[in-house]
Design an enzyme around this catalytic site. Structure first.
Site, PDB file in Angstrom:
ATOM      1  N   ASP A  84       0.861  -1.304  -0.070  1.00 27.36           N
ATOM      2  CA  ASP A  84       0.083  -0.095   0.135  1.00 27.36           C
ATOM      3  C   ASP A  84       0.784   1.522  -0.136  1.00 27.36           C
ATOM      4  OD1 ASP A  84      -2.185  -1.458  -0.107  1.00 27.36           O
ATOM      5  OD2 ASP A  84      -2.621  -1.191   2.002  1.00 27.36           O
ATOM      6  N   ARG A 109      -3.093   1.339  -9.988  1.00 23.88           N
ATOM      7  CA  ARG A 109      -2.144   2.287  -9.357  1.00 23.88           C
ATOM      8  C   ARG A 109      -0.863   2.452 -10.296  1.00 23.88           C
ATOM      9  NH1 ARG A 109      -3.199   0.936  -2.924  1.00 23.88           N
ATOM     10  NH2 ARG A 109      -5.070   2.327  -2.890  1.00 23.88           N
TER      11      ARG A 109
HETATM   12  C1  S3P Z   1      -5.455  -5.465   3.250  1.00 26.94           C
HETATM   13  C2  S3P Z   1      -4.900  -6.600   2.417  1.00 26.94           C
HETATM   14  C3  S3P Z   1      -3.987  -5.896   1.422  1.00 26.94           C
HETATM   15  C4  S3P Z   1      -4.019  -4.352   1.215  1.00 26.94           C
HETATM   16  C5  S3P Z   1      -5.229  -3.776   1.660  1.00 26.94           C
HETATM   17  C6  S3P Z   1      -5.567  -4.070   2.926  1.00 26.94           C
HETATM   18  C7  S3P Z   1      -6.225  -6.189   4.471  1.00 26.94           C
HETATM   19  O1  S3P Z   1      -5.012  -6.293   0.086  1.00 26.94           O
HETATM   20  O2  S3P Z   1      -3.602  -3.924  -0.133  1.00 26.94           O
HETATM   21  O3  S3P Z   1      -5.025  -2.450   1.605  1.00 26.94           O
HETATM   22  O4  S3P Z   1      -6.518  -5.356   5.303  1.00 26.94           O
HETATM   23  O5  S3P Z   1      -6.042  -7.573   4.573  1.00 26.94           O
HETATM   24  P1  S3P Z   1      -4.818  -7.792  -0.562  1.00 26.94           P
HETATM   25  O6  S3P Z   1      -5.258  -8.774   0.448  1.00 26.94           O
HETATM   26  O7  S3P Z   1      -5.334  -7.618  -1.804  1.00 26.94           O
HETATM   27  O8  S3P Z   1      -3.101  -8.009  -0.731  1.00 26.94           O
END
Ligand code: S3P
Length: 431
Positions: A317, A348
């Protein structure tokens, strides 16, 4: 500087100085609310992030019959237990964590529910959770052959599975583990590299042990959660905008207190160090199963770096703001193995190449990342967030470091994760 009401103008100027506390961690806040909702008894959460994404989770849980008391500024009392069939469609807004984790829980409930969200959510891949949840015995259908929201879920008692995720994803891992709470036997998730492990840690706090062996995690169902009391650390993903800005703007010295330091999330600190940043981490301690501490950063000259492999899920992120740092560093930065960036709140990779290009950066979009020819400078200009909070905040950091003001269209999306972003920015730059 005059500013249209629907744009955020950020100009170059004073160094970042002083101390700040980042808002509560978004991932941990979602999980605290979701686990509290299915735990027996009352769960107390302090430091809950009152931003749009996490408020969407609360709204959905209330529709599922959960009583939640909100005590300002940031305490929740959640009276958990059995969920009931919602009368209306559950709207997660912009929140991928809400739709995917809640789908895992709903797969184990003896009723029908429908989940939807905003235009961004309705474009994001849901087959990654729908497929394993179907294998566990839930009825999950959706648009485009079940790949897109709205998702319709017919839940019930599930069977345990072993699931291997093709990409590291904490949301997928968590959805399967949460469904596993309502399954008979041992549910296992294996991933190609480690994604954030907040769900595993927090399940332990709620009395459900999760075993880890290498890149596999396992839990045994059916499991009963006990209400818990926990305090959410500050969000390193939100702090990252200020850490990067302080590393870049000459004369800066900034301290961020009580910020989460879970090693599955600290890739941005490793990347900044690789780029030559002057960072100090101190007062490290643990609270409710999560490490946290204080970070001090001083401005220094940054140089390019290669960001790939296992570092990517630990930095996922923060890659938008890393891309901004790369433009202002000397030399080339390559971000690779990051195709997941294409299916976040926006694409992104495309957004960064387009918007940073408008500020004079030489950024090449690649299928799995970006190649950035750092020139040590950006010029001012007009850019667009595309409704993506992390793009908006990364572009604001660009504005602090550019030769002239950067005006960001459609900045309201910062409320998704960081409602106090602009006020915090003004405070630490005394603008
Ligand atoms: C998150 C997991 C990540 C991250 C998202 C929040 C979470 O996504 O990019 O902002 O809270 O489990 P992904 O599980 O798609 O990698």
């Amino acid at each position: 500087m005059p500013r249209p009401a629907d744009a955020l103008a950020v100009g170059p100027g004073s160094p970042l100085r002083g101390t700040l506390r980042a808002p509560g961690d978004k991932s941990i806040s979602h999980r605290a609310a979701l686990l509290g909702a299915i735990a027996a008894g009352t769960t107390r959460v302090d430091g809950f992030l009152r931003a749009e994404d996490c408020l969407s989770t609360l709204r959905c849980l209330r529709q599922l019959g959960v009583a939640i008391e909100e005590e300002p500024p940031d305490r929740l009392l959640i009276h958990g237990g059995a969920l009931r069939e919602p009368e209306e469609i559950l709207d997660v807004g912009n929140s991928g964590t809400t739709i995917r984790l809640l789908a895992g829980i709903l797969a184990g409930q003896p009723f029908h529910s429908v989940l939807t969200g905003d235009a961004s959510i309705r474009r994001r891949p849901m087959d990654r959770i729908a497929e394993p949840l179907r294998r566990m015995g839930a009825g999950v259908s959706g648009r485009a052959g079940g790949r897109l929201a709205p998702l319709s879920i017919d839940g019930g008692r599930l069977r345990a599975i072993s699931h291997t995720t093709p990409v590291p994803s904490a949301q997928v891992k968590s959805a399967v583990l949460l469904a596993g709470l309502f399954a008979d036997g041992e549910t296992e998730v294996r991933e190609p590299s480690q994604s954030r492990d907040h769900t595993e840690r927090m399940l332990g706090v709620f009395g459900v042990p999760v075993a880890r062996a290498g890149l596999a995690v396992r839990l045994r169902g059916p499991a009963r959660l006990r209400g818990a009391a926990l305090t959410v650390p500050g969000d390193l993903s939100s702090a990252a905008y200020f850490l990067v800005a302080a590393a870049l703007v000459p004369g800066s010295c900034l301290t961020v207190e009580d910020v989460g330091l879970n090693p599955t999330r600290t890739g941005v600190l490793d990347v900044l160090r690789m780029m030559g940043a002057d960072l100090e981490v101190h007062e490290v301690r643990e609270r409710a199963g999560e490490p946290l501490g204080t970070i001090t950063v001083r401005a220094s000259r940054l140089h390019g770096a290669v960001v790939g492999g296992d570092l990517v899920p630990r930095t996922i992120d923060e890659l938008p703001v890393v891309a901004v740092a790369a433009c202002l560093a000397e030399g080339e930065t390559v971000i690779r193995d990051a195709a997941e960036l294409r299916v976040k709140e926006s694409d992104r990779i495309a957004a960064l190449a387009r918007e940073l290009g408008r500020l004079g950066a030489r950024v090449e979009a690649r299928p799995d990342g970006l190649a950035i020819a750092g020139s040590g400078r950006l010029r001012g200009g007009r850019v667009a967030s595309g409704g993506d909070h992390r793009i908006a905040m990364a572009l604001a950091v660009a504005g602090l470091c550019a030769d002239g003001p950067v005006v960001i269209d459609d900045p309201a999306c910062v409320r998704t994760s960081f409602p106090e972003f602009e006020a915090t920015l003004r405070r630490v730059t005394r603008a």
